[in-house]
Design a protein around this motif. Structure first.
Motif, short mmCIF file in Angstrom:
data_model
loop_
_atom_site.label_atom_id
_atom_site.label_comp_id
_atom_site.label_asym_id
_atom_site.label_seq_id
_atom_site.Cartn_x
_atom_site.Cartn_y
_atom_site.Cartn_z
N VAL A 51 0.86 -1.19 0.00
CA VAL A 51 0.00 0.00 0.00
C VAL A 51 0.89 1.23 0.00
O VAL A 51 1.83 1.31 0.80
CB VAL A 51 -0.91 0.04 1.24
CG1 VAL A 51 -1.76 1.31 1.24
CG2 VAL A 51 -1.77 -1.19 1.34
N THR A 52 0.63 2.18 -0.90
CA THR A 52 1.27 3.49 -0.80
C THR A 52 0.23 4.39 -0.14
O THR A 52 -0.93 4.43 -0.57
CB THR A 52 1.70 4.06 -2.17
OG1 THR A 52 0.56 4.30 -2.98
CG2 THR A 52 2.68 3.13 -2.86
N MET A 53 0.62 5.09 0.92
CA MET A 53 -0.34 5.81 1.75
C MET A 53 0.06 7.26 1.95
O MET A 53 1.17 7.54 2.41
CB MET A 53 -0.43 5.11 3.11
CG MET A 53 -1.42 5.69 4.08
SD MET A 53 -3.14 5.22 3.76
CE MET A 53 -3.11 3.50 4.23
N ASP A 54 -0.84 8.16 1.64
CA ASP A 54 -0.67 9.57 1.97
C ASP A 54 -0.95 9.71 3.47
O ASP A 54 -1.62 8.87 4.07
CB ASP A 54 -1.67 10.41 1.16
CG ASP A 54 -1.46 11.91 1.31
OD1 ASP A 54 -0.39 12.33 1.79
OD2 ASP A 54 -2.37 12.66 0.92
N ILE A 55 -0.44 10.76 4.09
CA ILE A 55 -0.65 10.94 5.52
C ILE A 55 -1.88 11.80 5.81
O ILE A 55 -2.75 11.41 6.59
CB ILE A 55 0.60 11.57 6.18
CG1 ILE A 55 1.78 10.60 6.10
CG2 ILE A 55 0.31 11.94 7.64
CD1 ILE A 55 3.09 11.16 6.58
N THR A 56 -1.98 12.94 5.16
CA THR A 56 -3.06 13.88 5.44
C THR A 56 -4.19 13.71 4.44
O THR A 56 -4.03 14.00 3.26
CB THR A 56 -2.53 15.33 5.39
OG1 THR A 56 -1.40 15.44 6.25
CG2 THR A 56 -3.59 16.31 5.82
N PHE A 80 4.62 5.11 3.28
CA PHE A 80 4.02 6.44 3.34
C PHE A 80 4.68 7.36 2.33
O PHE A 80 5.90 7.49 2.31
CB PHE A 80 4.16 7.03 4.75
CG PHE A 80 3.27 6.37 5.75
CD1 PHE A 80 1.94 6.75 5.87
CD2 PHE A 80 3.74 5.36 6.56
CE1 PHE A 80 1.10 6.14 6.77
CE2 PHE A 80 2.92 4.74 7.47
CZ PHE A 80 1.60 5.13 7.58
N LEU A 81 3.85 7.98 1.50
CA LEU A 81 4.29 8.98 0.53
C LEU A 81 3.46 10.23 0.80
O LEU A 81 2.23 10.17 0.73
CB LEU A 81 4.05 8.51 -0.91
CG LEU A 81 4.71 7.20 -1.32
CD1 LEU A 81 4.25 6.83 -2.73
CD2 LEU A 81 6.22 7.33 -1.28
N SER A 82 4.13 11.33 1.09
CA SER A 82 3.37 12.53 1.40
C SER A 82 4.03 13.76 0.81
O SER A 82 5.26 13.84 0.74
CB SER A 82 3.23 12.69 2.92
OG SER A 82 2.36 13.76 3.21
N ASN A 83 3.22 14.70 0.43
CA ASN A 83 3.70 15.95 -0.14
C ASN A 83 3.55 17.07 0.88
O ASN A 83 3.43 18.23 0.54
CB ASN A 83 2.90 16.25 -1.42
CG ASN A 83 3.55 17.33 -2.25
OD1 ASN A 83 4.74 17.58 -2.12
ND2 ASN A 83 2.76 17.97 -3.10
N ARG A 84 3.54 16.73 2.13
CA ARG A 84 3.32 17.69 3.21
C ARG A 84 4.55 18.58 3.40
O ARG A 84 5.66 18.10 3.51
CB ARG A 84 3.03 16.92 4.50
CG ARG A 84 2.65 17.79 5.64
CD ARG A 84 2.20 16.95 6.78
NE ARG A 84 2.03 17.77 7.97
CZ ARG A 84 1.59 17.34 9.09
NH1 ARG A 84 1.26 16.07 9.23
NH2 ARG A 84 1.47 18.12 10.12
N ASP A 85 4.32 19.88 3.45
CA ASP A 85 5.40 20.85 3.62
C ASP A 85 5.49 21.24 5.08
O ASP A 85 4.69 22.03 5.57
CB ASP A 85 5.14 22.06 2.74
CG ASP A 85 6.27 23.08 2.78
OD1 ASP A 85 7.25 22.87 3.52
OD2 ASP A 85 6.16 24.09 2.06
N GLU A 86 6.44 20.67 5.79
CA GLU A 86 6.59 20.92 7.22
C GLU A 86 6.91 22.37 7.54
O GLU A 86 6.65 22.84 8.65
CB GLU A 86 7.68 20.01 7.82
CG GLU A 86 7.32 18.54 7.83
CD GLU A 86 6.16 18.23 8.76
OE1 GLU A 86 6.01 18.88 9.82
OE2 GLU A 86 5.38 17.32 8.42
#
Length: 89
Positions: A51-56, A80-86
């Motif tokens: 599974v590839t999973m986004d976080i948000t 986990f694959l996410s494009n979240r900008d910390e």
């Protein structure tokens, strides 16, 4: 031999990009979900290798969905694959 993959991301553009990358690498995308609720249902139905999973995501975030999937299948493999900008937080 390629793996069967469930792609989970609330962005249709990201799902498409991930799907194209996986297919290009010889894997088979067996399902796509836009939130954790859909991901859990599809995982139970399809039993993918990965599974590839986004976080948000809305409705159920990726971390909660991953926990639910692991409760269902202790051997589940989730990336986990996410494009979240910390820097925005």
């Amino acid at each position: 031999m390629g793996k069967t993959v469930l792609v989970v991301d609330d962005s249709s553009i990201m799902r498409k990009m991930i799907k194209q990358t996986l297919i290009g690498a010889g894997h088979s995308v067996v399902g796509e979900a836009k939130n954790g609720v859909e991901a859990l249902k599809l995982y139970q139905k399809l039993s993918p290798d990965l599974v590839t999973m986004d976080i948000t995501m809305a409705d159920m975030d990726g971390l909660t969905a991953a926990g639910a999937i692991l409760d269902f299948d202790k051997l589940a493999r989730i990336v986990f694959l996410s494009n979240r900008d910390e820097s925005k937080f």
